[in-house]
Design an enzyme around this catalytic site. Structure first.
Site, PDB file in Angstrom:
ATOM      1  N   HIS B 258       0.830  -1.206   0.000  1.00 19.38           N
ATOM      2  CA  HIS B 258       0.000   0.000   0.000  1.00 19.38           C
ATOM      3  C   HIS B 258       0.872   1.267   0.000  1.00 19.38           C
ATOM      4  O   HIS B 258       0.734   2.130  -0.868  1.00 19.38           O
ATOM      5  CB  HIS B 258      -0.909  -0.041   1.242  1.00 19.38           C
ATOM      6  CG  HIS B 258      -1.850   1.116   1.367  1.00 19.38           C
ATOM      7  ND1 HIS B 258      -3.176   1.056   1.008  1.00 19.38           N
ATOM      8  CD2 HIS B 258      -1.640   2.392   1.806  1.00 19.38           C
ATOM      9  CE1 HIS B 258      -3.746   2.239   1.234  1.00 19.38           C
ATOM     10  NE2 HIS B 258      -2.832   3.061   1.712  1.00 19.38           N
ATOM     11  N   GLU B 259       1.781   1.334   0.946  1.00 21.78           N
ATOM     12  CA  GLU B 259       2.606   2.544   1.070  1.00 21.78           C
ATOM     13  C   GLU B 259       3.577   2.689  -0.107  1.00 21.78           C
ATOM     14  O   GLU B 259       3.917   3.806  -0.503  1.00 21.78           O
ATOM     15  CB  GLU B 259       3.361   2.566   2.396  1.00 21.78           C
ATOM     16  CG  GLU B 259       2.484   2.517   3.657  1.00 21.78           C
ATOM     17  CD  GLU B 259       1.434   3.615   3.749  1.00 21.78           C
ATOM     18  OE1 GLU B 259       1.654   4.716   3.187  1.00 21.78           O
ATOM     19  OE2 GLU B 259       0.369   3.367   4.356  1.00 21.78           O
ATOM     20  N   HIS B 262       1.903   4.752  -2.665  1.00 28.43           N
ATOM     21  CA  HIS B 262       2.018   6.193  -2.389  1.00 28.43           C
ATOM     22  C   HIS B 262       3.433   6.701  -2.704  1.00 28.43           C
ATOM     23  O   HIS B 262       3.610   7.771  -3.273  1.00 28.43           O
ATOM     24  CB  HIS B 262       1.735   6.465  -0.903  1.00 28.43           C
ATOM     25  CG  HIS B 262       0.284   6.377  -0.508  1.00 28.43           C
ATOM     26  ND1 HIS B 262      -0.698   7.127  -1.121  1.00 28.43           N
ATOM     27  CD2 HIS B 262      -0.346   5.649   0.452  1.00 28.43           C
ATOM     28  CE1 HIS B 262      -1.883   6.871  -0.543  1.00 28.43           C
ATOM     29  NE2 HIS B 262      -1.694   5.964   0.413  1.00 28.43           N
ATOM     30  N   GLU B 286      -4.617   7.913  -3.158  1.00 33.16           N
ATOM     31  CA  GLU B 286      -5.077   6.631  -2.609  1.00 33.16           C
ATOM     32  C   GLU B 286      -5.297   5.611  -3.727  1.00 33.16           C
ATOM     33  O   GLU B 286      -5.161   4.402  -3.509  1.00 33.16           O
ATOM     34  CB  GLU B 286      -6.370   6.865  -1.815  1.00 33.16           C
ATOM     35  CG  GLU B 286      -6.815   5.704  -0.973  1.00 33.16           C
ATOM     36  CD  GLU B 286      -5.952   5.479   0.280  1.00 33.16           C
ATOM     37  OE1 GLU B 286      -5.053   6.295   0.564  1.00 33.16           O
ATOM     38  OE2 GLU B 286      -6.197   4.463   0.965  1.00 33.16           O
TER      39      GLU B 286
END
Lengths: 489, 489
Positions: B258-259, B262, B286
């Site tokens: 997930h990160e 980003h 997101e």
């Protein structure tokens, strides 16, 4: 009054932010972070500078100097006034030029040292020296022009005060090192333990242990790992230090104790945001790191207690006497940061003599390698093989830090004076150290030094707790006693 | 023009410094660092705010809006103008009040959640809601008053656009979850592997591996450990993320992916210091984290390749089909951050509905626990046992973040649209994923999304690369296909 408290707070907070930028740069930042980081550092510096030289602040400080103030307030206003005046003396264009020159010079110095080629660094250093001479004339403190540069690191100290102190120190240290080196113990010494290398996690465990024992609470600090050890104050209750692991166990251990000395100081200065809330000079700050590193951390009493930890953690089994010789090894090396309690100050005095000459024009940059090497032979009996282990060994000049080196020796001298004073107050203090209990020492330092902040100049603080100002006698006496016992001359 | 470039640079650098303050606070800062840290954060915020609302900047931006500019320059000046206008609309006194209220509310929320006592938080939330209503009236975007708050996180998006999108999404997700939950596979599912706990060093090794494979170079990034995972941009070439180790292996692994989404975004936006150099909205940001975490990281193709790493590192031996059921486990839980691809957006829609009511006055703070629990039952079929696992579960409202939650759902929807578009361009992309090669995907994302910065609003960027704006159909279709295959309904 409220206005100048508010502005001082802003100035101090900006310094704390700058410390975080530095800490992170050396401990965590990925390689390519430098681009934005240098922009960030320069922005914080610009914001601080603008604030410090602003007419608003200047005017209110000048008004307050005529007001009826308490002793503390007066000291604060005076210190702030001196800082503002100094900053206002340097034209903005000059500050920009210096910052540009030093940032270019740093890269040149790195390359020059790598290639051991002074010519690469020479034109940069020439420009920096020229700018420093100009800076000294802008600041304009009376006496030797170097005073104006020294004052930045050691407020109130002068060349005129230092020359006789360093002259005596040099003679005595050369004399003492000759005695040590002609002793039988010295001639038969063996280095077997302190150069051993151990698992880093184990080394870190021992470093944490000694840090905690001396008095650093983990809720107020962190230990980082960086190329060169340093201490950084990020907040009233947040002071951190770094260490590094070289291929010998004493490196990380000694630098831990050294940085713990700095950290303990910064954690115990007054908990507010004024110009009085930090140490008054680099020298007195260094006195704390040297005190713990040398007077405590290289003493028989300390190792009576601590050697069992080393034996257990690292599974080595030296005798105390053997180990003390190793920890207090004397060697006439050419590199300042590798030198010992006897030679360290000699390396500093060499740099001091050269800096004086560069600033008053008696020494030219182009002659530096030759002058350096001759002075080095005078101290160590040896010529450097090349400029990398000679005149190019330190980063300081590339950063424009002229006047910084003496503070290392001043700190060392203060450390011995402090140790003396402490022993007078607590004649049995060695018993505490042997028991691994540093409470009394820590509390004495906090009460007599740390908690003063910069209510007084450094030498005045020393005078109050040691009965006299800068005096190398205590240091020579301390060294003579200790080395005579170890080397039996 | 040079002036506004310089000022934008200052604004962005201040944001980067603020990111470092945050990163350090959550990864490294000792417990007692908070005192100075909050002062530092507030000083940086004040300096930024003063700069943004200064008349000098306002006047030059207004002048430039009338000048003859390139398309990029016009977009930059317009965006800067919108930011300035918004900031100038909020009186300084109001900003101070909000900052004070939220800082008090945070502490109250922590305590309230700990004791599961809404009454502790209630008066704070009431004051915050009142301030947010006021803020919306200051900003004054047309349509629903919530638009003025939403715009801060998702510029250009409106309640009027979101209501039908979320309405359709809600119906379809409830329908789909009912189908999954009545399937035989669901009824017989066993969770045996993903909740296992392993040595943290091993987990970190795998997290580093997947991060590197997706495309994060260590010279540009760092992985930290913090209570809640987050990504922070410290510089043009310095973007870092954090993870945490819970008692199950998938937690750290999924949050890494997930990160990384980003981080990859922030590392590939335009490398300059203007208001166009960051992502245009929280939702599109997101979309990148959700895309990698879910569309890639929970897919059969991904695990065809990556399961062998898990088998080797953690010495477990699940079958691919079993493992996929676990990774794509559906559970009607009450906690947003623990929920899955089916329930996540339902949790968001619940919060969106409540926020709308709070801001337009149809819902009173005092009725929140009851309303929350009823809405939760509508989604999950269950009532929360207490307010800690109900209305007090999220920190957002205590920070005054009204309008933030919808961006999670917007990002999820965009992620599916992006995946669709990518598959059209590369029909064989699953083969690449199965081979552990994400090059094409990464390059497509960089070219079509990251590199645009905020030259366009988020939805326009999606329109350009996906052929249409926000549309939940792709997401529903993606979920239906995937879950039908796994749960065989």
């Amino acid at each position: 009054m409220e206005y100048i408290y508010e502005k001082q707070k802003e100035l101090i907070i900006l310094e704390r932010i700058d410390s975080l930028l530095t800490w992170d740069k050396h401990t965590t930042m990925p390689k390519n972070g430098f681009r934005t980081r240098s922009e960030a550092e320069s922005l914080i510096e610009t914001i601080s500078h603008k604030l410090l030289v602003s007419n608003g602040l200047y005017d209110s400080v000048r008004r307050l100097r005529k007001a009826n103030l308490s002793k503390e307030e007066k000291a604060m206003v005076d210190k702030l006034y001196r800082r503002i005046l100094k900053s206002r003396k340097l034209p903005e264009e000059f500050v920009g030029k210096m910052s540009k020159e030093t940032s270019l010079a740093y890269g040149a110095w790195v390359e020059a040292r790598k290639k051991s080629d002074f010519e690469i660094f020479k034109p940069h250093l020439e420009r920096i020296v020229k700018l420093k001479i100009k800076e000294a004339s802008y600041i304009g403190i009376k006496g030797h022009p170097y005073n104006s540069l020294l004052d930045h690191f050691e407020e109130g100290m002068t060349v005129e005060r230092l020359i006789p102190v360093f002259a005596k120190l040099k003679v005595d240290l050369l004399d003492l090192s000759a005695k040590v080196e002609s002793s039988e113990v010295y001639k038969n010494k063996k280095i077997r333990y302190i150069k051993l290398n151990f698992d880093r996690d184990k080394q870190m465990k021992v470093c944490r242990d000694v840090s905690r024992r001396i008095g650093i609470d983990e809720d107020f600090s962190r230990i980082g790992v960086s190329e060169h050890p340093f201490t950084a104050k990020m907040g009233i209750d947040d002071v951190r230090f770094t260490i590094n692991f070289h291929d010998n166990v004493m490196h990380a251990f000694s630098s831990t104790i050294h940085e713990v000395g700095h950290t303990l100081y910064d954690l115990n200065t007054p908990k507010n945001y004024t110009v009085l809330s930090d140490a008054p000079s680099f020298g007195i700050h260094e006195s704390q790191s040297r005190f713990w590193e040398n007077m405590i951390g290289k003493s028989r009493s300390f190792w009576k207690y601590y050697l069992k930890k080393f034996r257990k953690e690292f599974r080595i089994n030296p005798k105390l006497d053997e180990f003390l010789i190793e920890v207090n090894d004397v060697h006439n090396g050419l590199i300042r940061i590798e030198s010992d309690e006897l030679y360290y100050c000699l390396h500093i005095i060499l740099r001091f003599e050269i800096e004086l000459g560069l600033i008053d024009g008696k020494i030219k940059v182009k002659d530096l390698p030759k002058i350096w090497n001759e002075k080095m032979r005078e101290i160590t009996g040896k010529y450097p093989k090349n400029n990398a282990e000679g005149v190019l060994q330190d980063v300081h000049w590339s950063s424009g830090y002229f006047g910084y080196f003496p503070t290392y020796a001043i700190g060392t001298i203060y450390a011995a004076q402090i140790f003396n004073s402490l022993k007078k107050k607590y004649p049995d203090i060695e018993d505490d150290i042997t028991a691994g209990d540093y409470t009394k020492i820590r509390e004495w330092l906090i009460k007599n030094i740390h908690s003063k902040g910069s209510l007084y100049l450094a030498e005045e603080i020393i005078r109050q707790c040691c009965g006299e100002g800068l005096n190398p006698e205590a240091y020579i006496e301390y060294l003579t006693t200790k080395y005579r016992e170890i080397y039996k001359f």
